[in-house]
Design an enzyme around this catalytic site. Structure first.
Site, PDB file in Angstrom:
ATOM      1  N   LEU A  56       0.843  -1.193   0.000  1.00 31.75           N
ATOM      2  CA  LEU A  56       0.000   0.000   0.000  1.00 31.75           C
ATOM      3  C   LEU A  56       0.883   1.250   0.000  1.00 31.75           C
ATOM      4  O   LEU A  56       1.640   1.486   0.943  1.00 31.75           O
ATOM      5  CB  LEU A  56      -0.920  -0.004   1.222  1.00 31.75           C
ATOM      6  CG  LEU A  56      -1.744  -1.285   1.426  1.00 31.75           C
ATOM      7  CD1 LEU A  56      -2.657  -1.142   2.644  1.00 31.75           C
ATOM      8  CD2 LEU A  56      -2.547  -1.629   0.184  1.00 31.75           C
ATOM      9  N   HIS A  97      29.886  26.294   2.441  1.00 28.82           N
ATOM     10  CA  HIS A  97      31.005  26.249   3.374  1.00 28.82           C
ATOM     11  C   HIS A  97      30.684  26.968   4.688  1.00 28.82           C
ATOM     12  O   HIS A  97      29.863  27.859   4.753  1.00 28.82           O
ATOM     13  CB  HIS A  97      32.269  26.844   2.739  1.00 28.82           C
ATOM     14  CG  HIS A  97      32.121  28.235   2.220  1.00 28.82           C
ATOM     15  ND1 HIS A  97      31.646  28.519   0.977  1.00 28.82           N
ATOM     16  CD2 HIS A  97      32.408  29.429   2.794  1.00 28.82           C
ATOM     17  CE1 HIS A  97      31.634  29.837   0.789  1.00 28.82           C
ATOM     18  NE2 HIS A  97      32.090  30.408   1.889  1.00 28.82           N
ATOM     19  N   GLY A 150      -4.251  -0.363  17.424  1.00 25.45           N
ATOM     20  CA  GLY A 150      -5.314  -1.344  17.405  1.00 25.45           C
ATOM     21  C   GLY A 150      -4.855  -2.532  18.236  1.00 25.45           C
ATOM     22  O   GLY A 150      -3.798  -3.115  17.954  1.00 25.45           O
ATOM     23  N   GLN A 167      -5.427   3.805  -6.554  1.00 32.96           N
ATOM     24  CA  GLN A 167      -6.509   4.212  -5.658  1.00 32.96           C
ATOM     25  C   GLN A 167      -6.691   5.716  -5.847  1.00 32.96           C
ATOM     26  O   GLN A 167      -5.937   6.517  -5.313  1.00 32.96           O
ATOM     27  CB  GLN A 167      -6.174   3.900  -4.195  1.00 32.96           C
ATOM     28  CG  GLN A 167      -7.319   4.203  -3.245  1.00 32.96           C
ATOM     29  CD  GLN A 167      -6.935   4.036  -1.774  1.00 32.96           C
ATOM     30  OE1 GLN A 167      -5.762   4.137  -1.424  1.00 32.96           O
ATOM     31  NE2 GLN A 167      -7.928   3.800  -0.907  1.00 32.96           N
ATOM     32  N   ASN A 171      -1.774  -4.391  16.611  1.00 39.96           N
ATOM     33  CA  ASN A 171      -1.936  -4.713  15.197  1.00 39.96           C
ATOM     34  C   ASN A 171      -0.864  -3.979  14.395  1.00 39.96           C
ATOM     35  O   ASN A 171      -0.791  -2.754  14.404  1.00 39.96           O
ATOM     36  CB  ASN A 171      -3.339  -4.298  14.740  1.00 39.96           C
ATOM     37  CG  ASN A 171      -3.564  -4.537  13.264  1.00 39.96           C
ATOM     38  OD1 ASN A 171      -2.813  -5.261  12.616  1.00 39.96           O
ATOM     39  ND2 ASN A 171      -4.618  -3.936  12.732  1.00 39.96           N
ATOM     40  N   ALA A 213      -0.387   4.529  -1.452  1.00 41.11           N
ATOM     41  CA  ALA A 213      -1.236   5.536  -2.092  1.00 41.11           C
ATOM     42  C   ALA A 213      -1.395   6.818  -1.290  1.00 41.11           C
ATOM     43  O   ALA A 213      -1.858   7.825  -1.825  1.00 41.11           O
ATOM     44  CB  ALA A 213      -2.627   4.945  -2.366  1.00 41.11           C
ATOM     45  N   GLY A 214      -1.021   6.807  -0.010  1.00 38.13           N
ATOM     46  CA  GLY A 214      -1.320   7.943   0.855  1.00 38.13           C
ATOM     47  C   GLY A 214      -0.527   9.198   0.529  1.00 38.13           C
ATOM     48  O   GLY A 214       0.544   9.143  -0.089  1.00 38.13           O
ATOM     49  N   GLY A 217      -9.543   4.621   2.772  1.00 37.60           N
ATOM     50  CA  GLY A 217      -9.318   3.602   3.775  1.00 37.60           C
ATOM     51  C   GLY A 217      -8.535   2.406   3.269  1.00 37.60           C
ATOM     52  O   GLY A 217      -8.407   2.175   2.069  1.00 37.60           O
ATOM     53  N   THR A 218      -8.039   1.617   4.236  1.00 37.92           N
ATOM     54  CA  THR A 218      -7.185   0.481   3.897  1.00 37.92           C
ATOM     55  C   THR A 218      -7.939  -0.596   3.131  1.00 37.92           C
ATOM     56  O   THR A 218      -7.417  -1.165   2.168  1.00 37.92           O
ATOM     57  CB  THR A 218      -6.582  -0.114   5.186  1.00 37.92           C
ATOM     58  OG1 THR A 218      -5.837   0.902   5.865  1.00 37.92           O
ATOM     59  CG2 THR A 218      -5.650  -1.262   4.856  1.00 37.92           C
TER      60      THR A 218
END
Length: 401
Positions: free
Chosen positions: A6, A313, A135, A77, A161, A8-9, A82-83
């Site tokens: 994943l 420098h 989670g 996506q 999780n 896409a975010g 959402g996931t």
């Protein structure tokens, strides 16, 4: 078995580093976060499917159609929903069991291996000291999933999780049945609840290796520190002139140049095309990226310099992240320590967030430039293509908003 990654975010918490490039392409050591996920999973998958969205064309251009000997396919996506919605985009190209990994998390190969070996459907979990921000997973006596509770005030277990999964193709049917959440997204944890309600067995793949969610700029430094800690010895393929001092674990890639009087205290990586010195000092988990320039009498400490960045420098840069094409004028100095000794705070999505780092410098977006003798305060963000005037003291973000 395919590996669905994943990616896409938009990565808004990582701004300004993600204003002009997707977060999975941010470098950790000598390669991107996304490539490190591929490396971790290559032994257990036959091909990769990358779910892209924000600036997905850059990911396609950077990775191409294969990684090593593994084919890479892409699905899009178009909007973040959402996931579960992201995983659903892979349905047209999936016909067998697959694992799901995040493209912006640093993991060990043991994690995808645990998922691959766990059974038909599995969720990865790890023990954490304070699970209230995760989670939290509950299991039966034989170790299968019974429940996931998001960020509970009173966690039932210490199992968090990890956000990585193994699924059979019929997961797409359950995703189709997944209702929209209160925040307008389709959550994969809700999908898992539907599986549990149908008495489906979900294995919990326990994992105790590296798990770094690289979501905020200082976490890119944490990930870099973890990767550079694995360097053993010195690997010098580039040009090293006389009177150069190398101490500790160091990689000097072919095409890099260390000029006279340079001192490097590892762990450090000097990438191809980088030019350092003369009389520069590199130390402390620093990556000098491809085609960068570190000038005379410059000190760079515990910092990531991305591709084509330049530090003029007599400058000091500590505990910072400089994006692609950043140009620090001569005499630019970064403050990385608060006078009161408290940890440095940084603005993230409108909130001032504690980095838990006593030393932290600045975050500079792609193409930003400082005038000579600029001073940058600890925790300041300078947005892409922003500038400072000669001698300016910048104590607040300049993000062009």
């Amino acid at each position: 078995m395919d590996g669905v990654v994943l990616a896409a975010g938009r990565g808004t918490r990582m701004r300004p580093l993600t204003d002009q490039q997707p977060k999975p392409l941010l470098p950790v050591g000598d390669r991107s976060l996304l490539e490190r996920v591929f490396d971790a999973a290559s032994d257990v998958v036959d091909a990769f499917v990358v779910v892209t969205g924000y600036r997905g064309d850059q990911i396609r251009d950077a990775i191409g159609d294969s990684y090593g000997d593994r084919p890479v396919r892409y699905v899009d996506q178009p909007e973040p929903r959402g996931t579960a919605h992201a995983i659903a985009q892979a349905e047209p190209v999936i016909d067998d069991r697959f694992i799901v990994l995040n493209g912006d998390v640093l993991i060990d190969p043991a994690l995808p291996r645990a998922l691959a070996d766990a059974g038909d459907t599995a969720v990865a979990a790890t023990e954490v000291a304070d699970p209230r921000s995760y989670g939290v997973i509950s299991t039966t006596s034989n170790g299968t999933l019974t429940d996931i509770v998001e960020k509970p005030a009173d966690p039932p277990t210490s199992l968090a999780n990890v956000g990585c999964y193994a699924f059979e193709p019929d997961i797409f049917e359950y995703i189709d049945r997944t209702p929209e959440s209160e925040r307008g997204e389709y959550e994969i944890t809700t999908t898992l609840e539907l599986l549990v309600e149908d008495d489906r067995t979900i294995s919990v793949a326990r994992y105790d290796g590296t798990w770094l969610d690289v979501g905020r700029p200082w976490e890119l430094l944490t990930a870099t520190e973890a990767i550079l800690d694995d360097i053993e010895g010195q690997h010098v393929a580039g040009t090293v002139e006389g009177d150069v001092h190398l101490h500790g674990p160091i990689v000097v890639e072919d095409g890099a140049q260390l000029k006279t009087g340079v001192s490097v205290e590892g762990p450090a990586v000097i990438c191809a095309g980088a030019e350092v010195g003369p009389n520069a000092y590199i130390r402390g988990s620093t990556v000098v990226g491809p085609d960068t320039h570190v000038g005379h009498a410059v000190e760079v400490k515990n910092t990531v310099l991305m591709e084509d960045a330049s530090v003029g420098h007599q400058s000091y840069v500590g505990d910072s992240v400089l994006g692609r094409g950043v140009n620090f004028g001569a005499g630019t100095n970064v403050a990385n320590l608060r006078h009161d000794g408290e940890s440095v705070r940084v603005m993230v999505k409108g909130d001032r967030v504690d980095t838990s780092r006593r030393k932290f410098g600045v975050i500079v977006g792609d193409g930003a430039k400082t005038g000579i003798n600029t001073s940058l305060n600890a925790g300041v963000r300078l947005g892409p293509d922003e500038t400072t005037a000669p001698g300016e003291v910048l104590t607040r973000d300049r993000m062009g908003e």
